[in-house]
Design an enzyme around this catalytic site. Sequence first.
Site, PDB file in Angstrom:
ATOM      1  N   ASP A 150       0.872  -1.174   0.000  1.00 50.76           N
ATOM      2  CA  ASP A 150       0.000   0.000   0.000  1.00 50.76           C
ATOM      3  C   ASP A 150       0.909   1.224   0.000  1.00 50.76           C
ATOM      4  O   ASP A 150       2.128   1.118   0.197  1.00 50.76           O
ATOM      5  CB  ASP A 150      -0.895  -0.027   1.251  1.00 50.76           C
ATOM      6  CG  ASP A 150      -1.998   1.022   1.235  1.00 50.76           C
ATOM      7  OD1 ASP A 150      -2.206   1.661   0.180  1.00 50.76           O
ATOM      8  OD2 ASP A 150      -2.637   1.223   2.275  1.00 50.76           O
TER       9      ASP A 150
ATOM     10  N   ARG B 288     -13.620  -5.627  -5.877  1.00 54.61           N
ATOM     11  CA  ARG B 288     -14.266  -4.743  -4.894  1.00 54.61           C
ATOM     12  C   ARG B 288     -15.775  -4.737  -5.125  1.00 54.61           C
ATOM     13  O   ARG B 288     -16.557  -4.801  -4.182  1.00 54.61           O
ATOM     14  CB  ARG B 288     -13.714  -3.317  -5.008  1.00 54.61           C
ATOM     15  CG  ARG B 288     -12.293  -3.122  -4.520  1.00 54.61           C
ATOM     16  CD  ARG B 288     -12.166  -3.389  -3.023  1.00 54.61           C
ATOM     17  NE  ARG B 288     -13.061  -2.581  -2.236  1.00 54.61           N
ATOM     18  CZ  ARG B 288     -12.828  -1.338  -1.844  1.00 54.61           C
ATOM     19  NH1 ARG B 288     -11.700  -0.730  -2.187  1.00 54.61           N
ATOM     20  NH2 ARG B 288     -13.704  -0.694  -1.086  1.00 54.61           N
TER      21      ARG B 288
END
Length: 310
Positions: free
Chosen positions: A227, A295
Site C-alpha cells: 500500500d 471490490r
Amino acid sequence: MSVTSLKGRDLLSMADLSADELQELLELAAAMKSGKIAPRLNQVNVLGLLFSKASTRTRVSFSVAMYQLGGQVLDLNASVTQVGRGEPTIDTARVLDRYLDVLAIRTFEQQELEVFASHAQIPVINALTDLEHPCQVLADLQTVREEFGQFTDLTLTYIGDGNNMANSLLLGCALVGMNVRIAAPSGYEPDAAIVAKANDIAGDRSEVLVTSDPEVAAKGAHVLYTDVWASMGQEDEAADRMKVFQPYQINDQLLQLADSRAIVLHCLPAHRGEEITEAVLEGPQSRVWDEAENRMHAQKALLASVLGAE
C-alpha cells in the site's frame, strides 16, 4: 444462496465475521461474479455513502453493486450536508437511520463509525477508517481464492506501513486460515491489539508474523501485498516516510524471493516507483486489476447479505 446470518448486521471490522461467514460471503461473491446467481432486492433499498475521505474504487464499486441489486444510492458528501458544519454524529446517525436502508461510511476515526452504528438500526459498513479497511480485504481474499482455489498452506506477505490495510489483512487471513506476515519498519508496526486478536483467531491453524525484515517476510510467500507509504491525512509526513520505507519496496528482487507462483496485490492508488515498481505492478504476476474489479463483486455480496436480497 445467501449469507442469512448477516441480514441486518454491521460490518465495522473483519473480526465482526466468523470464519464460516467469511467463507460463505466469498463463495457468494464468486457465484455472483460468474453469473451463476443474481440476487435482487425485494424492494428498492437505498444505500447512503457518507465519505469524509476521497474515494474512487470504494465509491464507484459500492454504487454499481447497489444499482445491480436493484437499489439506489445517495452520495452524502460531507461538504454539502450538515456533517460538514459539525452536526453531532449521534444526531446524524439517528436521522439517516430513518431515511436509508444501509449506510457505508469512510472516515478517519474508528470510534466515529462505532458511534454511528450504536445509534442506527440499519446496517453500517466500514468503507475505510484509519484503523481498518474490511471491504478491501474481502476483495483481496476473493482474488486469492480465484488464483489458488484455497487458503490453507498459503502465505500472504504485506510489505510497508502497518496501517489499516495491514490490520484488516491480519484479521482476514487469520479467519480463512492463511499464513500472514507483516514487514514494517520499527515504529510503523500494525496495531498491537489487532495483532493479538489475529493470533487468537489463527490459533494453531496458521502463522501470524510481524517483522522489520522484508526479505524474511517475502521468502516463499504466495502473495506479496503493499500500500502507499503515506495514507490519507499523512501527506505532511510523506517526505520523511519516503526515507524510512525505501527498503520496503516491492520490486523484482523481492518478488524473486517469493514462491514461483506468487501474485502481487495492491489496494490502489499506487505510487509507481515508491512502494512498488512499474515493472512489478504491470508484470505477469500482478493481479491488481482483478483485485480492483473484485471490490464490486465482494461488496455486492455483502450488500445482498445484509439487506436480505433473494
